[in-house]
Write a protein that holds these residues in place. Structure first.
Motif: not given
Length: 82
Positions: A7-28
């Motif tokens: 609920k307190s996410s500061t990143s969500w606003r940017r994702i919502r405004e952009a309408g898209c995001f990139c899924v980066n899968v991280l390695s170990e």
């Protein structure tokens, strides 16, 4: 894929405004990147190399290749089975 944000996410606003995001899968070997994104600091990408994808979202270097995603459904409230 589900994107669950706090609920307190500061990143969500940017994702919502952009309408898209990139899924980066991280390695170990990218634990430092994971830890950087797990904080609430203002610039999560500070000191982390990235390049913009077609819709302007950040792509992190290295395998596996990222996938673009878009926001289609929005749930305003979800609960858990606690």
């Amino acid at each position: 894929m589900a994107l669950a944000r706090g609920k307190s996410s500061t990143s969500w606003r940017r994702i919502r405004e952009a309408g898209c995001f990139c899924v980066n899968v991280l390695s170990e070997t990218q634990e430092n990147v994971c830890l950087a994104f797990a904080t609430s600091r203002a610039d999560k990408f500070a000191g982390i190399p990235w390049t913009p994808r077609a819709c302007g979202v950040p792509r992190l270097p290295g395998p596996p290749p990222p996938s673009n995603a878009s926001c289609r459904e929005r749930t305003t409230r979800a609960t858990t089975n606690w």
